[in-house]
Scaffold this motif. Structure first.
Motif, PDB file in Angstrom:
ATOM      1  N   LYS A 249       1.218  -0.464   1.772  1.00  0.00           N
ATOM      2  CA  LYS A 249       0.870   0.390   0.637  1.00  0.00           C
ATOM      3  C   LYS A 249       1.850   1.545   0.476  1.00  0.00           C
TER       4      LYS A 249
ATOM      5  N   THR B 293      -4.675  -0.848  -2.743  1.00  0.00           N
ATOM      6  CA  THR B 293      -4.662  -1.609  -1.495  1.00  0.00           C
ATOM      7  C   THR B 293      -3.313  -2.185  -1.131  1.00  0.00           C
ATOM      8  N   GLY B 294      -2.390  -2.240  -2.103  1.00  0.00           N
ATOM      9  CA  GLY B 294      -1.133  -2.920  -1.853  1.00  0.00           C
ATOM     10  C   GLY B 294      -1.271  -4.423  -1.893  1.00  0.00           C
TER      11      GLY B 294
ATOM     12  N   ARG C 143      -4.137  -3.347  -6.871  1.00  0.00           N
ATOM     13  CA  ARG C 143      -2.881  -3.359  -6.118  1.00  0.00           C
ATOM     14  C   ARG C 143      -2.437  -1.942  -5.771  1.00  0.00           C
TER      15      ARG C 143
ATOM     16  N   PRO D 207       5.968  -0.108  -0.708  1.00  0.00           N
ATOM     17  CA  PRO D 207       5.734  -1.376  -1.411  1.00  0.00           C
ATOM     18  C   PRO D 207       6.943  -2.286  -1.481  1.00  0.00           C
TER      19      PRO D 207
END
Length: 426
Positions: free
Chosen positions: A154, A275-276, A272, A157
């Motif tokens: 996270k 949380t990534g 996204r 990225p």
């Protein structure tokens, strides 16, 4: 599988004349755990030529001003400072004291300079956070301790985080998973430099396996249910909790987006950013995790497990299970039962209806799994719609993570092939 350097594209820069690969600088910081710090010191700092292990020259460098305090309040005095890194062809960062703190700028500059001059840079366990802060992991595959993988993914990225691997060799930048995986990576470096015989001789001296891989059934793979803590205060937390409670039902990401009162595109972007992970990857991972638990704790057939985890068919379960855990559901169950301790008395059987959802998991929102880690091709895996489908080590004072200690994660994606870099979905 872990990548061998022979199969990895030659990404190494030309080594500066004053640097030599066999000169190893180990960068220590105050607050670093003593176990991880001692691994490269033991591997590269002891003369074992009598056992057929070529000698390295070790430079132990302080990454910041003394005193350097480590586990148990011990104080270390490093014989060298950051200037000694300029002579090393291999630089190892064994661990970083806290994933919530930024490493010292001077240390980051020294790492960047070493990399620019062709040095091999190695991050063990949370040392990957230092490499990422220096920008050395941008666009690269990497790994770290499973507990901190969601945070690394996270926060950075552009790093392709894969917590499934014991270590990742990307040519001139290498990273390892937690604790003992640092030994695996150091043995890999010796094997790369001097061949299998030297690495095997060193492994015998250390009394460790000469070569472990994450695909060994004896080294169980786990899945991660952890999410970054900040999602707990977000409106999406309620949607995530609902999804975890209804994994036995067939629903897709559109269903989750509707429950969040968002369009699919907005939901994907919001999920996204928190949380990534892409929502579909996360959902598939949670369903495979539920299947893993049922295989461990119940006598349901594989077909029944598939239905109770929201998969449309056993074929879909088998495909995703094998991709994420490296074995078929039946083989995983057999291996798990073979590994269970035998104390002369059978373990009490769990009733199937109790096995589906342990109460301790129902209570914790943090039991979701963030898996943006690797790129995956999710089409054509038996999903007509977008259904999906070790206990953590004690946290030492050296790690200031806020992640819950939950079972370990595995990204939903195809394995990294030698020489291949993954790209995130979407």
């Amino acid at each position: 599988m872990s990548q061998d350097s022979a199969a990895v594209p030659d990404a190494a820069r030309k080594l500066a004349a004053r640097r030599r690969r066999e000169i190893v600088a180990v960068l220590l910081f105050s607050g670093g755990p003593i176990f991880e710090s001692s691994i490269p010191l033991s591997v590269f700092g002891i003369d074992r030529q009598d056992a057929g292990v070529p000698r390295y020259r070790l430079l132990v460098c302080a990454g910041e001003d003394a005193p350097l305090r480590t586990t148990g309040g011990l104080e270390l005095s490093a014989p060298y400072g950051l200037e000694a890194i300029s002579r090393a062809g291999t630089v190892v960062v064994p661990a970083w004291r806290s994933i919530t703190q930024a490493p010292p700028p001077a240390a980051l500059d020294a790492l960047r300079r070493a990399h620019e001059e062709g040095a091999r840079i190695v991050g063990l366990c949370t040392g990957a956070f230092v490499l990422a802060a220096a920008g050395l992991l941008d666009g690269r595959p990497a790994t770290t301790h499973w507990m901190y993988a969601p945070t690394l993914a996270k926060r950075y990225p552009s790093v392709h985080v894969d917590p499934r691997e014991l270590f990742v060799d990307d040519g001139d930048v290498l990273t390892s998973a937690g604790t003992a995986a640092g030994i695996d990576l150091c043995l890999h470096i010796v094997r790369t430099d001097h061949g299998a015989d030297a690495a095997n001789a060193l492994a015998r001296r250390l009394v460790v396996p000469p070569r472990r891989t994450a695909s060994d059934l004896g080294h169980q793979r786990y899945l991660d249910r952890s999410l970054p803590e900040e999602i707990g205060a977000d409106p999406l937390a309620e949607v995530v909790a609902w999804a975890l409670e209804h994994l036995h039902e067939q629903f897709d990401v559109e269903t989750l987006a509707a429950r969040a009162y968002m369009s699919r595109r907005t939901f994907d972007r919001r999920f996204r950013s928190l949380t990534g992970s892409a929502p579909l990857q996360w959902l598939i991972t949670q369903r495979v995790l539920q299947a893993q638990r049922l295989l461990e704790t119940s006598d349901y057939s594989v077909d029944e497990v598939a239905g109770r985890c929201g998969f449309r068919s056993p074929v879909a379960l088998r495909g995703h299970f094998r991709r994420q855990l490296g074995a078929s559901p039946a083989a995983y169950r057999a291996a798990y039962r073979a590994r269970r301790p035998q104390n002369g008395a059978p373990e009490p059987a769990l009733r199937p209806e109790r096995a589906e959802r342990p109460e301790r998991e129902r209570a914790a929102l943090g039991a979701g799994g963030a898996d943006r880690f690797s790129a995956a091709s999710l089409a054509g895996h038996g999903l007509a719609t977008a259904e999906a489908g070790d206990p953590g080590k004690p946290q030492s004072d050296a790690y200031a993570s806020r992640l819950p200690e939950t079972p370990v994660g595995r990204g939903a994606g195809r394995p990294v092939l030698p020489g291949q870099r993954e790209r995130p979905v979407g």
